[in-house]
Design a protein around this motif. Structure first.
Motif, PDB file in Angstrom:
ATOM      1  N   UNK A  49     -47.182  94.098  33.826  1.00  9.55           N
ATOM      2  CA  UNK A  49     -47.206  94.710  32.396  1.00  9.55           C
ATOM      3  C   UNK A  49     -48.122  95.706  32.200  1.00  9.55           C
ATOM      4  N   UNK A  50     -48.715  95.706  30.865  1.00  5.75           N
ATOM      5  CA  UNK A  50     -49.533  96.883  30.371  1.00  5.75           C
ATOM      6  C   UNK A  50     -50.458  96.580  29.185  1.00  5.75           C
ATOM      7  N   UNK A  51     -51.569  96.774  29.299  1.00  5.64           N
ATOM      8  CA  UNK A  51     -52.261  96.538  28.017  1.00  5.64           C
ATOM      9  C   UNK A  51     -52.960  97.914  27.528  1.00  5.64           C
ATOM     10  N   UNK A  52     -52.842  98.138  26.334  1.00  7.61           N
ATOM     11  CA  UNK A  52     -53.381  99.307  25.515  1.00  7.61           C
ATOM     12  C   UNK A  52     -54.727  98.793  24.969  1.00  7.61           C
ATOM     13  N   UNK A  53     -55.756  99.265  25.419  1.00  3.53           N
ATOM     14  CA  UNK A  53     -57.106  98.533  24.857  1.00  3.53           C
ATOM     15  C   UNK A  53     -57.971  99.624  24.069  1.00  3.53           C
ATOM     16  N   UNK A  54     -58.640  99.190  22.991  1.00  3.39           N
ATOM     17  CA  UNK A  54     -59.664 100.103  22.456  1.00  3.39           C
ATOM     18  C   UNK A  54     -61.140  99.119  22.897  1.00  3.39           C
ATOM     19  N   UNK A  55     -61.704  99.708  23.672  1.00  7.69           N
ATOM     20  CA  UNK A  55     -63.050  99.302  24.278  1.00  7.69           C
ATOM     21  C   UNK A  55     -64.187  99.585  23.261  1.00  7.69           C
ATOM     22  N   UNK A  56     -65.208  98.574  23.451  1.00  7.05           N
ATOM     23  CA  UNK A  56     -66.399  98.805  22.468  1.00  7.05           C
ATOM     24  C   UNK A  56     -66.820 100.102  22.473  1.00  7.05           C
ATOM     25  N   UNK A  57     -67.297 100.734  21.455  1.00  2.00           N
ATOM     26  CA  UNK A  57     -67.655 102.040  20.963  1.00  2.00           C
ATOM     27  C   UNK A  57     -66.789 103.101  21.571  1.00  2.00           C
ATOM     28  N   UNK A  58     -65.454 102.809  21.766  1.00  4.50           N
ATOM     29  CA  UNK A  58     -64.571 103.965  22.055  1.00  4.50           C
ATOM     30  C   UNK A  58     -63.864 104.289  20.865  1.00  4.50           C
ATOM     31  N   UNK A  59     -63.099 105.723  20.750  1.00  7.08           N
ATOM     32  CA  UNK A  59     -62.622 106.061  19.707  1.00  7.08           C
ATOM     33  C   UNK A  59     -61.158 106.173  19.951  1.00  7.08           C
ATOM     34  N   UNK A  60     -60.651 106.169  21.205  1.00  4.48           N
ATOM     35  CA  UNK A  60     -59.386 106.192  21.637  1.00  4.48           C
ATOM     36  C   UNK A  60     -58.763 105.181  22.404  1.00  4.48           C
TER      37      UNK A  60
END
Length: 93
Positions: A49-60
């Motif tokens: 599958x696939x994960x779309x992730x907003x990592x800590x301190x990331x803006x994108x």
């Protein structure tokens, strides 16, 4: 010992286990959006599958496909979106 975990109204399920290298969880996420918090350093590897992730301190948001991994430090929060059932292996340090 293997323990069974369920989160987010049973939309994320995992099996936790320990090896000589440390503890891990092997799990599956149903389609949805989730926010996780860490207590240890985590390496999250997408199996299928696939994960779309907003990592800590990331803006994108970043996209991780099968075979790819990302790391999260201890005591952080991150957000995950999946559009199809997605499996993962998470290792803890």
């Amino acid at each position: 010992m293997i323990s069974n975990n369920a989160y987010f109204d049973n939309n994320v399920k995992s099996l936790a286990y320990t090896t000589p290298e440390g503890s891990s969880t092997l799990g599956v996420m149903n389609p949805g959006e989730y926010e996780f918090a860490t207590s240890k350093h985590e390496t999250m590897r997408v199996i299928e599958g696939q994960m779309v992730v907003l990592l800590p301190n990331a803006t994108e948001w970043a996209t991780f496909n099968a075979g790819e991994a990302y790391e999260i430090d201890a005591n952080e929060k991150f957000q995950v979106k999946v559009s199809t059932q997605t499996s993962y292996l998470c290792t803890y340090k």
